[in-house]
Design a protein around this motif. Structure first.
Motif, PDB file in Angstrom:
ATOM      1  N   GLY A 126      37.110  49.901  32.105  1.00  0.00           N
ATOM      2  CA  GLY A 126      36.998  48.464  32.364  1.00  0.00           C
ATOM      3  C   GLY A 126      36.872  47.614  31.127  1.00  0.00           C
ATOM      4  N   ALA A 127      37.322  48.121  29.979  1.00  0.00           N
ATOM      5  CA  ALA A 127      37.132  47.401  28.713  1.00  0.00           C
ATOM      6  C   ALA A 127      37.734  46.003  28.721  1.00  0.00           C
ATOM      7  CB  ALA A 127      37.727  48.218  27.566  1.00  0.00           C
ATOM      8  N   VAL A 128      38.880  45.822  29.373  1.00  0.00           N
ATOM      9  CA  VAL A 128      39.516  44.501  29.412  1.00  0.00           C
ATOM     10  C   VAL A 128      39.622  43.963  30.835  1.00  0.00           C
ATOM     11  CG1 VAL A 128      40.805  44.810  27.263  1.00  0.00           C
ATOM     12  CG2 VAL A 128      41.834  45.547  29.437  1.00  0.00           C
ATOM     13  N   GLY A 129      38.944  44.584  31.773  1.00  0.00           N
ATOM     14  CA  GLY A 129      39.013  44.139  33.159  1.00  0.00           C
ATOM     15  C   GLY A 129      40.379  44.442  33.775  1.00  0.00           C
ATOM     16  N   GLN A 130      40.704  43.713  34.819  1.00  0.00           N
ATOM     17  CA  GLN A 130      41.994  43.903  35.471  1.00  0.00           C
ATOM     18  C   GLN A 130      43.132  43.461  34.559  1.00  0.00           C
ATOM     19  OE1 GLN A 130      42.738  45.423  38.144  1.00  0.00           O
ATOM     20  NE2 GLN A 130      41.023  45.374  39.580  1.00  0.00           N
ATOM     21  N   VAL A 131      44.221  44.190  34.600  1.00  0.00           N
ATOM     22  CA  VAL A 131      45.416  43.874  33.812  1.00  0.00           C
ATOM     23  C   VAL A 131      46.514  43.422  34.768  1.00  0.00           C
ATOM     24  CG1 VAL A 131      47.222  44.795  32.306  1.00  0.00           C
ATOM     25  CG2 VAL A 131      44.828  45.503  31.987  1.00  0.00           C
ATOM     26  N   ASN A 132      47.040  42.213  34.524  1.00  0.00           N
ATOM     27  CA  ASN A 132      48.122  41.670  35.355  1.00  0.00           C
ATOM     28  C   ASN A 132      49.458  41.589  34.629  1.00  0.00           C
ATOM     29  OD1 ASN A 132      45.523  39.917  36.549  1.00  0.00           O
ATOM     30  ND2 ASN A 132      46.961  40.666  38.095  1.00  0.00           N
ATOM     31  N   GLU A 133      49.401  41.532  33.281  1.00  0.00           N
ATOM     32  CA  GLU A 133      50.616  41.334  32.498  1.00  0.00           C
ATOM     33  C   GLU A 133      50.744  42.419  31.433  1.00  0.00           C
ATOM     34  OE1 GLU A 133      51.728  37.082  31.254  1.00  0.00           O
ATOM     35  OE2 GLU A 133      49.558  36.985  31.555  1.00  0.00           O
ATOM     36  N   VAL A 134      51.961  42.894  31.245  1.00  0.00           N
ATOM     37  CA  VAL A 134      52.273  43.855  30.185  1.00  0.00           C
ATOM     38  C   VAL A 134      53.565  43.413  29.513  1.00  0.00           C
ATOM     39  CG1 VAL A 134      52.947  46.231  29.662  1.00  0.00           C
ATOM     40  CG2 VAL A 134      51.145  45.793  31.347  1.00  0.00           C
ATOM     41  N   TYR A 135      53.583  43.482  28.179  1.00  0.00           N
ATOM     42  CA  TYR A 135      54.794  43.166  27.411  1.00  0.00           C
ATOM     43  C   TYR A 135      55.104  44.343  26.487  1.00  0.00           C
ATOM     44  CZ  TYR A 135      54.194  38.441  29.131  1.00  0.00           C
ATOM     45  OH  TYR A 135      54.076  37.352  29.959  1.00  0.00           O
ATOM     46  N   CYS A 136      56.327  44.819  26.582  1.00  0.00           N
ATOM     47  CA  CYS A 136      56.807  45.915  25.746  1.00  0.00           C
ATOM     48  C   CYS A 136      57.986  45.420  24.924  1.00  0.00           C
ATOM     49  CB  CYS A 136      57.270  47.090  26.609  1.00  0.00           C
ATOM     50  SG  CYS A 136      56.069  47.661  27.835  1.00  0.00           S
ATOM     51  N   TRP A 137      58.092  45.871  23.689  1.00  0.00           N
ATOM     52  CA  TRP A 137      59.221  45.443  22.856  1.00  0.00           C
ATOM     53  C   TRP A 137      59.563  46.513  21.822  1.00  0.00           C
ATOM     54  CZ3 TRP A 137      54.228  43.890  22.347  1.00  0.00           C
ATOM     55  CH2 TRP A 137      53.645  43.946  21.091  1.00  0.00           C
TER      56      TRP A 137
END
Length: 475
Positions: free
Chosen positions: A183-194
Motif C-alpha cells: 500500500g505504499a502509494v495506495g490505489q493505482v489508476n494510471e500507468v504510463y509505459c514508454w
C-alpha cells in the motif's frame, strides 16, 4: 566444488521440486548436465543466451540450429570462447529445426529459442510434443491465438517453460510488487509505459538481392509469406517489418509492462485502443504508437488505464539526425522521443529524469517508477521513500541469471519465474496492442479474455491469428 556437486546444489534452487521438472529428473538427472540446443544463433542467441548456458555448469550444448551457416560458425566461436577445452566442432548443426527434432529429439532435454519473432511458435510446440523444455525469447508468440496454443501445448507436455523477459528475475521488479502490495502509494489508476526503441523504417526496403550461399532463405522465411532475400531483413532488420517483427511494442512491451502486470495483478484487459499512430514505409511498423488498455476492477484493486508510448514525436524524420549513433538504428535520442505528456509534466514538476525506457504507476499517495529491465525502483517525489516503511521481502529471489533460473527448473528445482502460465497472459496484452495497430481504425476494441475474441467487432478478430505457409503450421 566438483562439477557434479555444483549441479546438484543449483538444481536444489530455492524450494522443492516443480511438477514440470519431472522429465528432467529422468532423462537428465540432477547429477547430469542438461542436454541443450540453441535454436537461433543470431545476436541474441550468441551474445546473451549462449554465454549464460555455457558458463552455468548446468548444461551440455548438443546442437546449434540456424538457417544461416555463418551464424552457426559464430555460435561455435562463442562456445569455444567460454569453453576452450571443449570440441566446438563436435556440436551438431542443423539449418531447419524440423530436421533437428526428427533426428535429435531423444537426445535433448531443453531448447533455447532465439529465432526472429515469426518463428517462435512452431519450434516451441515441436519441443513440447517431444517432452522437451523450452526457453523462448520474447515475445513468446507472434499472435494471440498462437500464444494460447503454445500455453496449452506446454501444459499438455508437462514441460518447463520460460519467456525471455529477463528483468523478471531482477530485484527492482520484486521490490515494486512488495511496495505496491504493502500500500505504499495506495490505489493505482494510471500507468504510463514508454521506450526509446523505434522498430520501424521511414524508407522502403531496397531491392531484393542474391541470397548468400550459406543461408537457407526458405527455412529463414518459415511460416511467413514468401518473399525474396533482402539484406534489410537479415540478419537484424526484420524487427522493423510486418510479417517478421512485432512492432516496437512487440520488442519492448514484455520487458516494460512486466513489472506493472505483476505488481497490479492486471490479468486480461477489457479493451485496447490505438490512440495515435504515425505510419512508416510500406510494409514497416509505425514510426509512432500510443496504445491504451483498460483493465477492470480486480478484487480490491481499482480499475487501471495503461498507456504505451513509442516512436518519434511530431513529424521528425527517422534518420541519422534522430537515432542514436552506434546502434542498429532503432534507438531514438531522448529529445526526439514520443514521451507521454504526463511523464514530461512529472519530470518538470519534480526536477527528475525518469529515463528513456520505463514505466510509472501513479497512485493516490505518490508515484513509483520502474526501469526498463526491472533493475531499479524510484519514488516520486524522492521524499516518499523515507516516508514509507520498507516492506518485507516476501517474493523468492532468483540466484543467477534468468537462463539459470530456467535450467534450475529443468533439473527439478522450483518453477521458472517467468513460465508460460505467468507470461502468456502478459504477452497477450502486448499482442493485443499489436492487433490494435494492425486493425488500424483507432477505435476502442472490447476484449473478452475468456473467449479470446473481440466482442463488438468480428472483423478485428482476424488480427488475432495469421495464415502459415504450407508445411509450417501448428497442426
Amino acid at each position: 566444488m566438483k562439477r557434479r556437486e555444483f549441479i546438484k546444489s543449483v538444481a536444489a534452487g530455492v524450494g522443492g521440486l516443480s511438477v514440470a521438472g519431472t522429465r528432467a529428473l529422468g532423462a537428465a538427472a540432477a547429477d547430469k548436465p542438461l542436454r541443450v540446443a540453441l535454436i537461433g544463433c543470431g545476436d541474441r542467441g550468441c551474445h546473451a543466451l549462449l554465454p549464460n548456458i555455457v558458463t552455468s555448469g548446468m548444461a551440455e550444448v548438443v546442437a546449434f540450429v540456424d538457417p544461416d551457416g555463418r551464424a552457426v560458425a559464430r555460435a561455435r566461436g562463442c562456445f569455444k570462447k567460454y569453453r576452450p577445452e571443449a570440441n566446438a566442432e563436435a556440436v551438431a548443426a542443423f539449418a531447419d529445426y524440423r530436421d533437428f527434432y526428427k533426428q535429435m529429439a531423444g537426445g535433448v532435454d531443453a531448447v533455447f529459442i532465439a529465432t526472429p519473432n515469426h518463428q517462435h511458435g512452431l519450434p516451441a510446440v515441436l519441443a513440447f510434443r517431444n517432452g522437451i523444455h523450452a526457453y523462448v525469447e520474447k515475445p513468446m508468440a507472434y499472435t494471440v491465438e498462437e500464444g494460447r496454443r503454445m500455453l496449452a501445448e506446454a501444459r499438455a507436455g508437462r514441460v518447463v517453460t520460460q519467456m525471455g523477459q529477463h528483468g523478471h528475475s531482477n530485484e527492482g521488479a520484486r521490490r515494486l510488487c512488495e511496495y505496491v502490495w504493502a500500500g505504499a502509494v495506495g490505489q493505482v489508476n494510471e500507468v504510463y509505459c514508454w521506450t526509446d526503441r523505434v522498430n520501424a523504417r521511414e524508407q522502403p526496403l531496397a531491392q531484393d538481392s542474391a541470397c548468400p550461399k550459406d543461408l537457407d532463405w526458405d527455412t529463414w522465411i518459415g511460416p511467413a509469406a514468401w518473399r525474396g532475400f533482402n539484406r534489410g531483413l537479415h540478419p537484424v532488420g526484420w524487427y522493423s517489418w510486418r510479417g517478421f517483427g512485432s512492432a516496437t511494442i512487440g520488442n519492448m512491451g514484455n520487458h516494460i509492462i512486466d513489472p506493472v502486470f505483476w505488481a497490479l495483478k492486471l490479468g486480461s484487459p477489457e479493451s485496447v485502443q490505438l490512440a495515435d499512430f504515425r505510419s512508416g514505409a510500406e510494409g514497416s511498423w509505425g514510426l509512432r504508437d500510443h496504445i491504451v488498455w483498460k483493465f477492470p476492477k480486480r478484487g480490491d484493486l481499482a480499475p487501471v488505464e495503461m498507456h504505451w508510448y513509442d516512436g518519434l514525436k511530431g513529424d521528425l524524420h527517422w534518420d541519422d539526425s534522430t537515432w542514436t549513433p552506434g546502434t542498429y538504428k532503432y534507438i531514438v535520442k531522448k529529445e526526439h522521443q514520443n514521451l507521454p505528456p504526463k511523464v514530461v509534466e512529472i519530470e518538470k514538476k519534480y526536477g527528475v529524469d525518469l529515463g528513456r525506457c520505463a514505466a510509472i504507476l501513479i497512485g493516490e499517495k505518490g508515484i513509483l517508477c520502474i526501469s526498463v529491465f526491472g533493475e531499479s525502483l524510484r519514488f516520486v517525489p524522492d521524499s516518499l521513500r523515507s516516508a514509507v516503511p520498507p516492506p518485507p521481502k516476501t517474493i523468492p529471489r532468483i540466484r543467477g541469471s534468468h537462463q539459470v533460473d530456467f535450467m534450475r527448473a529443468c533439473l527439478g528445482g522450483s518453477a521458472a519465474c517467468a513460465n508460460f502460465d505467468y507470461s502468456q497472459p502478459l504477452n497477450e496484452i502486448v499482442l493485443l496492442g499489436v492487433a490494435a495497430i494492425e486493425e488500424g481504425s483507432g477505435k476502442r476494441l472490447d476484449w473478452d479474455g475468456k473467449t479470446g475474441r473481440f466482442t463488438h467487432d468480428a472483423a478485428a478478430n482476424k488480427f488475432l491469428t495469421r495464415p502459415n505457409r504450407e508445411g509450417w503450421g501448428l497442426s
